[in-house]
Structure formats: C-alpha cells, structure tokens
Design a protein around this motif. Structure first.
Motif, PDB file in Angstrom:
ATOM      1  N   ALA A  95       0.896  -1.061   0.443  1.00 25.52           N
ATOM      2  CA  ALA A  95       0.153  -0.200   0.237  1.00 25.52           C
ATOM      3  C   ALA A  95       1.134   1.329   0.193  1.00 25.52           C
ATOM      4  O   ALA A  95       1.852   1.748   0.586  1.00 25.52           O
ATOM      5  N   LEU A  96       1.116   1.866  -1.164  1.00 19.01           N
ATOM      6  CA  LEU A  96       2.023   3.241  -1.460  1.00 19.01           C
ATOM      7  C   LEU A  96       0.842   4.242  -1.082  1.00 19.01           C
ATOM      8  O   LEU A  96       0.279   5.382  -1.507  1.00 19.01           O
ATOM      9  N   ASN A  97       1.188   4.413   0.239  1.00 18.89           N
ATOM     10  CA  ASN A  97       0.354   5.085   1.578  1.00 18.89           C
ATOM     11  C   ASN A  97       1.499   6.727   1.304  1.00 18.89           C
ATOM     12  O   ASN A  97       1.676   6.902   0.582  1.00 18.89           O
ATOM     13  N   LEU A  98       0.304   7.246   1.345  1.00 15.47           N
ATOM     14  CA  LEU A  98       0.156   9.415   1.574  1.00 15.47           C
ATOM     15  C   LEU A  98       0.980   9.917   0.242  1.00 15.47           C
ATOM     16  O   LEU A  98       1.774  10.621  -0.143  1.00 15.47           O
ATOM     17  N   ILE A  99       0.351   9.019  -0.808  1.00 15.34           N
ATOM     18  CA  ILE A  99       0.583   9.730  -2.267  1.00 15.34           C
ATOM     19  C   ILE A  99       0.343  10.580  -1.965  1.00 15.34           C
ATOM     20  O   ILE A  99       0.986  11.755  -3.213  1.00 15.34           O
ATOM     21  N   ASP A 100      -0.676  11.259  -1.562  1.00 10.38           N
ATOM     22  CA  ASP A 100      -0.919  13.160  -2.233  1.00 10.38           C
ATOM     23  C   ASP A 100      -0.147  14.180  -1.430  1.00 10.38           C
ATOM     24  O   ASP A 100       0.419  15.252  -1.825  1.00 10.38           O
ATOM     25  N   GLU A 101       1.050  13.607  -0.685  1.00  8.24           N
ATOM     26  CA  GLU A 101       1.780  14.158   0.385  1.00  8.24           C
ATOM     27  C   GLU A 101       3.268  14.156  -0.366  1.00  8.24           C
ATOM     28  O   GLU A 101       3.430  15.027  -0.716  1.00  8.24           O
ATOM     29  N   ALA A 102       3.664  12.936  -1.254  1.00  7.16           N
ATOM     30  CA  ALA A 102       4.166  13.416  -2.008  1.00  7.16           C
ATOM     31  C   ALA A 102       4.391  13.326  -3.539  1.00  7.16           C
ATOM     32  O   ALA A 102       5.550  15.002  -3.656  1.00  7.16           O
ATOM     33  N   ARG A 103       2.979  14.026  -3.623  1.00 11.99           N
ATOM     34  CA  ARG A 103       2.681  14.316  -5.179  1.00 11.99           C
ATOM     35  C   ARG A 103       3.039  16.427  -5.240  1.00 11.99           C
ATOM     36  O   ARG A 103       4.248  16.240  -5.160  1.00 11.99           O
ATOM     37  N   ARG A 104       2.282  16.773  -2.883  1.00 11.31           N
ATOM     38  CA  ARG A 104       2.070  18.022  -3.145  1.00 11.31           C
ATOM     39  C   ARG A 104       4.270  18.384  -2.434  1.00 11.31           C
ATOM     40  O   ARG A 104       4.342  19.242  -2.685  1.00 11.31           O
ATOM     41  N   HIS A 105       4.805  17.034  -2.120  1.00 13.69           N
ATOM     42  CA  HIS A 105       6.181  16.873  -2.375  1.00 13.69           C
ATOM     43  C   HIS A 105       6.883  17.320  -3.481  1.00 13.69           C
ATOM     44  O   HIS A 105       8.527  17.163  -4.072  1.00 13.69           O
ATOM     45  N   LYS A 106       6.660  16.983  -5.036  1.00 12.80           N
ATOM     46  CA  LYS A 106       6.765  16.867  -6.178  1.00 12.80           C
ATOM     47  C   LYS A 106       7.628  15.655  -6.188  1.00 12.80           C
ATOM     48  O   LYS A 106       8.536  15.696  -7.204  1.00 12.80           O
ATOM     49  N   ILE A 107       7.131  14.760  -5.542  1.00 10.44           N
ATOM     50  CA  ILE A 107       7.521  13.210  -6.002  1.00 10.44           C
ATOM     51  C   ILE A 107       7.196  12.051  -6.526  1.00 10.44           C
ATOM     52  O   ILE A 107       5.604  12.100  -5.974  1.00 10.44           O
ATOM     53  N   LYS A 108       7.313  11.744  -7.941  1.00 12.47           N
ATOM     54  CA  LYS A 108       6.906  11.100  -8.057  1.00 12.47           C
ATOM     55  C   LYS A 108       7.249   9.308  -8.388  1.00 12.47           C
ATOM     56  O   LYS A 108       7.643   9.459  -8.696  1.00 12.47           O
ATOM     57  N   VAL A 109       6.093   8.548  -7.678  1.00 18.35           N
ATOM     58  CA  VAL A 109       6.841   7.232  -7.716  1.00 18.35           C
ATOM     59  C   VAL A 109       6.122   6.814  -9.074  1.00 18.35           C
ATOM     60  O   VAL A 109       4.568   6.471  -9.199  1.00 18.35           O
ATOM     61  N   ASP A 110       6.324   5.400  -9.607  1.00 13.59           N
ATOM     62  CA  ASP A 110       6.594   4.859 -10.773  1.00 13.59           C
ATOM     63  C   ASP A 110       5.512   3.278 -10.398  1.00 13.59           C
ATOM     64  O   ASP A 110       6.476   2.604  -9.844  1.00 13.59           O
ATOM     65  N   GLU A 111       4.714   3.347 -10.078  1.00 12.06           N
ATOM     66  CA  GLU A 111       4.027   1.797  -8.915  1.00 12.06           C
ATOM     67  C   GLU A 111       4.447   1.271  -9.698  1.00 12.06           C
ATOM     68  O   GLU A 111       3.678  -0.534  -9.342  1.00 12.06           O
ATOM     69  N   ARG A 112       3.767   1.428 -11.396  1.00 14.40           N
ATOM     70  CA  ARG A 112       3.756   0.486 -11.922  1.00 14.40           C
ATOM     71  C   ARG A 112       4.873  -0.211 -12.103  1.00 14.40           C
ATOM     72  O   ARG A 112       5.261  -2.126 -12.562  1.00 14.40           O
ATOM     73  N   GLY A 113       5.230   0.457 -12.353  1.00 16.98           N
ATOM     74  CA  GLY A 113       7.811  -0.221 -12.286  1.00 16.98           C
ATOM     75  C   GLY A 113       8.102  -0.615 -11.391  1.00 16.98           C
ATOM     76  O   GLY A 113       8.894  -1.518 -10.915  1.00 16.98           O
ATOM     77  N   LEU A 114       7.397  -0.343  -9.357  1.00 19.32           N
ATOM     78  CA  LEU A 114       7.980  -0.807  -8.745  1.00 19.32           C
ATOM     79  C   LEU A 114       7.213  -2.194  -8.482  1.00 19.32           C
ATOM     80  O   LEU A 114       8.301  -2.897  -8.226  1.00 19.32           O
ATOM     81  N   SER A 115       6.068  -2.128  -8.629  1.00 20.37           N
ATOM     82  CA  SER A 115       5.375  -3.945  -9.086  1.00 20.37           C
ATOM     83  C   SER A 115       6.096  -4.532  -9.435  1.00 20.37           C
ATOM     84  O   SER A 115       6.361  -5.955  -9.169  1.00 20.37           O
ATOM     85  N   GLU A 116       5.954  -4.441 -11.178  1.00 23.05           N
ATOM     86  CA  GLU A 116       7.185  -5.216 -11.798  1.00 23.05           C
ATOM     87  C   GLU A 116       8.255  -5.932 -11.070  1.00 23.05           C
ATOM     88  O   GLU A 116       8.410  -6.299 -11.716  1.00 23.05           O
ATOM     89  N   ILE A 117       9.556  -4.388 -10.492  1.00 20.92           N
ATOM     90  CA  ILE A 117       9.997  -5.099  -9.379  1.00 20.92           C
ATOM     91  C   ILE A 117      10.436  -5.973  -8.247  1.00 20.92           C
ATOM     92  O   ILE A 117      11.152  -6.960  -8.147  1.00 20.92           O
ATOM     93  N   LEU A 118       9.246  -5.573  -7.682  1.00 23.71           N
ATOM     94  CA  LEU A 118       9.130  -6.753  -6.452  1.00 23.71           C
ATOM     95  C   LEU A 118       8.640  -7.280  -7.081  1.00 23.71           C
ATOM     96  O   LEU A 118       8.177  -8.268  -5.677  1.00 23.71           O
ATOM     97  N   GLY A 119       7.838  -7.851  -7.844  1.00 25.65           N
ATOM     98  CA  GLY A 119       7.616  -8.978  -7.418  1.00 25.65           C
ATOM     99  C   GLY A 119       5.340  -8.969  -6.705  1.00 25.65           C
ATOM    100  O   GLY A 119       4.901 -10.448  -7.260  1.00 25.65           O
ATOM    101  N   ILE A 120       5.478  -7.422  -6.759  1.00 26.75           N
ATOM    102  CA  ILE A 120       4.029  -7.836  -5.421  1.00 26.75           C
ATOM    103  C   ILE A 120       3.248  -7.066  -6.298  1.00 26.75           C
ATOM    104  O   ILE A 120       2.921  -5.580  -6.540  1.00 26.75           O
ATOM    105  N   PRO A 121       1.665  -6.603  -5.626  1.00 28.43           N
ATOM    106  CA  PRO A 121       0.894  -5.601  -6.294  1.00 28.43           C
ATOM    107  C   PRO A 121       1.275  -4.586  -5.562  1.00 28.43           C
ATOM    108  O   PRO A 121       1.488  -4.146  -4.244  1.00 28.43           O
TER     109      PRO A 121
END
Length: 258
Positions: free
Chosen positions: A142-168
């Motif tokens: 669960a990639l939580n506090l995604i709103d805070e990340a956006r506010r700090h201009k942090i972008k997370v590639d959740e699809r890429g992270l899912s492929e690397i970790l091998g989990i949803p």
C-alpha cells in the motif's frame, strides 16, 4: 469455519491455523487472515480503520504487554480477519515489536501481508518491505500518503515498482479513503490465488560467510525438504536468532510446511 482439503483446492487459504491459534488468533467464521505491517508513521492505523470500519477490537499479544488490534471485513462473499502488527523498521527480532511482527508473518503464514509504506520516504521504508518478502510470497504494497508525495513533487512509478518487487502496488490516500477499494481487490486476488506474487529477493552473496550459509542451508533442506526460504532461515541461525534456533531444534519450523 469449513474445513478445506488444501491439496485439492486451487484457491484455499494459505495460513497455518495451528500456529495462528498459538498466536492467539481465533479464525472461527473467517476464511482468510491478513497481516498489516509497516514502519511507524506511515498511516498504517488509518489504512486499518478504513479496511475494518467499526468491526474491530483490541487486546494484547499472548504473554506480551504489546497491544494488538484485530478487525474484519467481507469482500466478494469472503470473510477476512486483519491483524495490525506493531509498527517496525525491520524484522530482525531485536525488539519485542519486531519479534511479534516477524513471528506472525513467519509462523502464522497469513494469506496476505499488506505492507504500508510512506510514499514520501519510500527508500527508507523499502528495508522492511524487502525483509517481509524474504519470508512470504503473498504480499501487497500500500503506497500510502501519495498525496503528500505529489505535494512534495515526488513521483512514484507504481507499475515499475510492482514489476520490480513482484507484488501488487496500490497508491492510497488512506485519510480520504482513496485507493482502499483497489487495495481490497488486490488483497482478495492474492488471497484466492488469482494474482501469484513473484517477490524480489536479494540473491547477492555475502562476503566471508557465504560458504557457512550454504552449508547450513543444505542441512536445513535435508531435514525440512519442503520448507520455503531455507536460506533466510540459515542466515537467522548464523545471526544467533534464538527463536529460529529453538524452532529448528524442536522441529517446530517443519510445521510451516503445509
């Protein structure tokens, strides 16, 4: 709860009922058990409250003064019990909280472990994520506090992270309930086996101790041929993890094999 023949069931529960009872978990009237893990201050409790609503209660872990929160929810006609593990930065069993979290995931074998991370501090949180994935191959991030990340201009590639970790990997804003339905869907898919996780595991050799690890690993495989993640068990033995030492000596570790 209906007894299920696991050998003839493609989407049967993965949890270890005997060990869950030892850990004080009552699975009557529940089909699956979910563990909720994460670092402190990731919004884990908010995720827990969103998933369970008012269907929750609190108590203590058996023999411990550490509090435990349990709750439940129904999704697609399946009844889920969710256990909120103590917030920890690792599973190295150097504190009571770490020991409780590690033992629940290792010995209870929850059907799904949901790991809540802070999207603004992802690098720091990944330490626990990788340790959880060394123990279980049934997890959701669960990639939580995604709103805070956006506010700090942090972008997370959740699809890429899912492929690397091998989990949803599910982006959430638990305070507003955003992403919770998607999280529920992923929990359900992993629990029933529709989504088969292929978790990332550290495979690099450890300088100076690799030979000892391999020798211990070989002995563990001979004694417990169907035990998953024997290399992880070997590492814990070398580190002097007393709970793992006792579990191997008594043969209890063999109970992890269904």
């Amino acid at each position: 709860m209906i007894s299920i023949d696991k050998e003839n069931c493609a989407n049967c529960p993965a949890h270890n009922l005997t060990n869950l009872v030892k850990l004080g978990i009552d699975m009557n009237n529940f089909d699956f058990v979910i563990a909720l893990a994460g670092n402190p201050n990731t919004g884990k409790s908010t995720v827990f409250n969103n998933l369970t609503g008012l269907r929750q209660h609190t108590g203590n872990w058996p023999g411990k003064t550490v509090g435990r929160a349990e709750g439940g929810f129904i999704y697609s006609n399946k009844r889920f019990k969710i256990v909120d593990l103590p917030g920890t930065y690792s599973l190295l069993s150097t504190s009571t909280d770490e020991e409780i979290a590690r033992d629940f995931i290792l010995f209870g074998q929850p059907d799904v472990t949901v790991i809540v991370v802070d999207a603004t501090r992802l690098e720091r949180n990944l330490n626990l994520v990788l340790q959880v994935l060394e123990i279980t191959d049934r997890a959701v991030l669960a990639l939580n506090l995604i709103d805070e990340a956006r506010r700090h201009k942090i972008k997370v590639d959740e699809r890429g992270l899912s492929e690397i970790l091998g989990i949803p990997v599910i982006p959430t804003e638990a305070r507003r309930g955003i992403g919770i339905q998607e999280l529920l869907r992923s929990i359900y898919q992993v629990a029933i086996g529709d989504y088969v996780c292929k978790p990332y595991r550290i495979s690099s050799e450890i300088k100076g101790v690799n030979k000892a690890v391999e020798e211990i690993n070989k002995m563990i495989k001979q004694e417990f041929p169907n035990l998953p993640n024997t290399r992880w068990i070997a590492l814990r033995l070398l580190e002097g993890d007393q709970k793992i030492i006792d579990s191997v000596s008594s043969g209890e570790i063999g109970d992890l094999v269904h």
